[in-house]
Enzyme design. Structure first.
Site, PDB file in Angstrom:
ATOM      1  N   ASP A   5       0.812  -1.244   0.195  1.00 26.93           N
ATOM      2  CA  ASP A   5       0.005   0.030  -0.018  1.00 26.93           C
ATOM      3  C   ASP A   5       0.960   1.268   0.165  1.00 26.93           C
ATOM      4  OD1 ASP A   5      -2.164  -2.097   0.397  1.00 26.93           O
ATOM      5  OD2 ASP A   5      -2.774  -0.846   2.009  1.00 26.93           O
ATOM      6  N   HIS A  65       4.710  -7.293  -0.034  1.00 20.53           N
ATOM      7  CA  HIS A  65       4.251  -8.719  -0.741  1.00 20.53           C
ATOM      8  C   HIS A  65       5.099  -8.844  -1.993  1.00 20.53           C
ATOM      9  CE1 HIS A  65       0.916  -9.491   2.055  1.00 20.53           C
ATOM     10  NE2 HIS A  65       0.991  -7.989   2.361  1.00 20.53           N
ATOM     11  N   SER A  70       8.872   4.118   4.716  1.00 24.40           N
ATOM     12  CA  SER A  70       9.626   3.297   4.070  1.00 24.40           C
ATOM     13  C   SER A  70       9.333   3.457   2.605  1.00 24.40           C
ATOM     14  CB  SER A  70       9.513   2.075   4.724  1.00 24.40           C
ATOM     15  OG  SER A  70       9.203   1.984   6.214  1.00 24.40           O
TER      16      SER A  70
END
Length: 318
Positions: A138, A194, A281
């Site tokens: 996201d 992911h 990040s």
């Protein structure tokens, strides 16, 4: 005494109450909400502190002498792993309008520390995996079909050196004519990441570095931040999209980059790769030339100088 001073500095950073010098100016960061196509202005956590650190003489001195160093981020990590930090969760949820119904555990009392909430898991069904190459996280994405397109987005003088970034000349050569995506995670985002495609994942290679902010306010000043921050990369060997290099970049207050996948095994698209502890990040995806084509809207928005919101599992390329 020096440790007391470090604690005071850390508390100033997390409270974000630092006043900006009167002559400090920074552009408003705008982005595209992908679902609606609307242009939005980003609410940057700690904006005042970041403006001070990255645009004022005194702030830059503090940044280079202390804030970028591991000890400050380690102290931040200690606090966010302590039970004292749990009291910050309700305010964080309200301020950033986090949808608790998406979380594996929707009751915030389940989380005993702020970090437990920060790298919370989501219910699998809230992030369906689409066709093609998908977003690994996201966040907000920039998509460059060619590495030659990168300088046009960032301010003049902000250079990005792939060899310095990867610390490997042959690896840099492999991707120097390819495509690149930058997925930036803001503190309020879901912080597990992911795999963007199915394939075989190599072990992670660690590159030591500093802990500069990856806020858009900082990155617009210098993309070289990516070449200086702590980072790790692994190669995902796929049948359809060549070898995708996945680079996890840490930042200020990110005490840890945690890999949860097993190296040298086959992974499915959408499988969890790892997570970041507290802080903003970034993930960088590098593709060999001619192996993928980014979605048209992502390319168009990037050419306009705008990031686009994406979710884990959402298509970004074919």
């Amino acid at each position: 005494m020096k440790y007391i001073n470090l604690v005071l500095l850390f508390l100033a950073i997390i409270s974000c109450q630092k006043e900006v010098e009167p002559d400090t100016k920074m552009e408003t960061i705008k982005y595209i909400e992908r679902a609606s196509g609307e242009i939005q202005s980003e609410n940057v956590p700690g904006e005042g502190m970041l403006k001070w650190l990255y645009t004022s003489a005194t702030g830059k001195a503090a940044l280079n002498l202390l804030v970028k160093r591991k000890i400050v981020s380690s102290m931040g990590g200690w606090y966010m792993d302590s039970r004292l930090s749990a009291k910050r969760i309700p305010e964080f949820v309200n301020e950033h309008r986090i949808n608790l119904n998406e979380c594996e555990f929707s009751d915030i009392k389940h989380y005993k520390t702020f970090n437990e909430f920060f790298y919370r898991k989501l219910k699998p069904e809230v992030r369906p995996v689409e066709e093609g190459v998908v977003s690994p996280a996201d966040g907000k994405i920039l998509a460059f079909q060619s590495m030659n397109d990168i300088p046009s987005f960032f301010i003049k003088g902000s250079e990005f050196n792939l060899q310095t970034f990867l610390g490997d000349e042959s690896l840099a050569k492999k991707y120097e004519t390819g495509a690149m995506a930058i997925v930036r995670l803001a503190p309020a985002d879901y912080h597990r990441y992911h795999f963007p495609a199915s394939g075989k994942a190599s072990e992670s290679v660690k590159i030591n570095g500093h802990y500069y902010s990856v806020s858009p306010l900082a990155l617009r000043r210098s993309l070289k931040t990516f070449c200086e921050n702590k980072r790790e990369y692994c190669t995902l060997s796929t049948d359809s999209y060549g070898e995708i290099l996945i680079v996890d970049v840490g930042a200020t207050m990110v005490g840890s980059i945690i890999q949860t996948y097993q190296a040298h095994t086959s992974v499915n698209k959408g499988d969890e790769k790892g997570y970041f502890a507290f802080g903003g990040s970034t993930l960088v995806l590098l593709f060999e030339k001619g192996t993928i084509t980014f979605a048209a809207d992502l390319i168009e928005n990037t050419k306009k100088g705008l990031e686009t919101t994406v979710k884990v599992g959402e298509n970004i390329a074919s």
